[in-house]
Scaffold this active site. Sequence first.
Site, PDB file in Angstrom:
ATOM      1  N   ARG A  96     -51.438 -10.752  42.291  1.00 58.13           N
ATOM      2  CA  ARG A  96     -52.391 -12.042  42.705  1.00 58.13           C
ATOM      3  C   ARG A  96     -51.890 -12.981  43.593  1.00 58.13           C
ATOM      4  O   ARG A  96     -52.470 -13.763  44.276  1.00 58.13           O
ATOM      5  CB  ARG A  96     -52.870 -12.408  41.386  1.00 58.13           C
ATOM      6  N   ASN A 128     -58.047 -16.459  42.059  1.00 62.45           N
ATOM      7  CA  ASN A 128     -56.494 -16.096  41.837  1.00 62.45           C
ATOM      8  C   ASN A 128     -55.865 -16.432  42.999  1.00 62.45           C
ATOM      9  O   ASN A 128     -56.366 -16.534  44.098  1.00 62.45           O
ATOM     10  CB  ASN A 128     -56.464 -14.386  41.588  1.00 62.45           C
ATOM     11  N   ASP A 131     -53.371 -19.625  38.538  1.00 64.84           N
ATOM     12  CA  ASP A 131     -52.595 -21.160  38.251  1.00 64.84           C
ATOM     13  C   ASP A 131     -52.506 -22.001  39.375  1.00 64.84           C
ATOM     14  O   ASP A 131     -52.360 -23.095  39.213  1.00 64.84           O
ATOM     15  CB  ASP A 131     -51.380 -20.434  37.571  1.00 64.84           C
ATOM     16  N   ARG A 159     -57.370  -9.360  25.897  1.00 69.38           N
ATOM     17  CA  ARG A 159     -56.981  -8.157  25.873  1.00 69.38           C
ATOM     18  C   ARG A 159     -56.006  -7.668  24.861  1.00 69.38           C
ATOM     19  O   ARG A 159     -55.776  -6.837  24.142  1.00 69.38           O
ATOM     20  CB  ARG A 159     -56.329  -7.933  27.188  1.00 69.38           C
ATOM     21  N   HIS A 183     -51.094 -16.133  34.585  1.00 71.23           N
ATOM     22  CA  HIS A 183     -52.072 -15.150  34.620  1.00 71.23           C
ATOM     23  C   HIS A 183     -51.582 -14.103  35.797  1.00 71.23           C
ATOM     24  O   HIS A 183     -52.145 -14.424  37.006  1.00 71.23           O
ATOM     25  CB  HIS A 183     -53.448 -15.574  34.822  1.00 71.23           C
ATOM     26  N   THR A 234     -62.377  -6.830  38.860  1.00 72.91           N
ATOM     27  CA  THR A 234     -62.896  -6.727  37.598  1.00 72.91           C
ATOM     28  C   THR A 234     -63.835  -8.151  37.408  1.00 72.91           C
ATOM     29  O   THR A 234     -63.907  -8.796  38.366  1.00 72.91           O
ATOM     30  CB  THR A 234     -61.530  -7.355  36.539  1.00 72.91           C
TER      31      THR A 234
END
Length: 323
Positions: A96, A128, A131, A159, A183, A234
């Site tokens: 990412r 993304n 953060d 998850r 993340h 996603t």
Amino acid sequence: MTSHQSLGANLNRIAVIGAGHVGATAAYALMLRALVHEIVLIDSNTALAEAEAADISDANALARPARVWAGDYADAATAGIAVITAGGATQGSQDRLSVAAKSAAIVSDCVDRLIAAGFAGIIVVAANPVDLMTLVALRRSGFSAAQVIGTGTLLDTSRLTQTLSQTLRVAPASIEGFVLGEHGNSEVAAFSTVRIGGQTLDQFCRGEAQPDLPAIAREVRDAGYAIVEGKGYTSFGVATAIVRICEAILRDEHAVLPVSTLLTGEYGLSDLCLSLPCILGAGGVERILVPALSPAETAGLVASAGILAAAIAGMEPAPNARV
Ligand code: NAD
């Protein structure tokens, strides 16, 4: 009355910026959850925003009535929440962090336009690397840290509880436990925070086969990559995380959710955003919690922050105030 409410924000309106896979799915999920009466979709590709808004509106009569339309930043001006999903998308197992520069330009553009329109609500960032983009949105907007929230590891945490649920045969809602930090690849599955009926994982599993925790952490970390490999993107998981954050804000829940927020000394870390458990209410992030972690988890969190700090240092231009 919290700051953004007193500034005239309309808590019945959410603006979703970016009508791609994540934005359109988030708008659809927001409509189904009936949190607000008005959802405006904004995208530089206006034809796409119009088509997605029309498609979601088709579901209205059979679901929960809400006005869903393709608009512009003037429509976002009075929204209570603006969700930024516009950003560079990754392919396959692409890190990412590799789309940071592309996303930073897009997120800066969206934030500048929001501010120019007079938006004074809460910004939820999903783009993304989330953060870094939360920090970009925070610096660019000049908002308080409480008002700018990244979806962070809420998705990874969901998850984790889902995977533990299958392994331990306990409902995910009955499992507390957090993925913290970035993340992304350096995230920390903090198994020491797991509680099931007040019991730690060790206590819960005593006398039984211990779950393979490193394997679970890997599975959780790589889950997004596996989905992107299969379908190219996603959408449902992150959209539901967006809805959950909006719900906690709009209902002033004071819910504890792991989201990306500006650190100001927690674990000795500052000047970057990453996920820790936060209390979320009408004012956004009301408090950052600092759970006692194992030494290895603390070291993992510090290492995660180091990776994010290096990525911030490498960003051109630096994620600073508007220029
Ligand atoms: P996408 O390419 O389908 O959609 C992005 C949309 O943003 C496009 O429709 C594009 O036209 C629009 N856009 C680009 N620049 C814009 C601008 N300046 N103003 C307005 N709109 C603009 O991508 P996607 O699959 O929806 O993913 C969106 C972002 O969300 C990516 O950064 C992706 O990595 C991220 N994402 C985050 C999570 C998470 O957990 N935080 C999960 C999945 C995806």
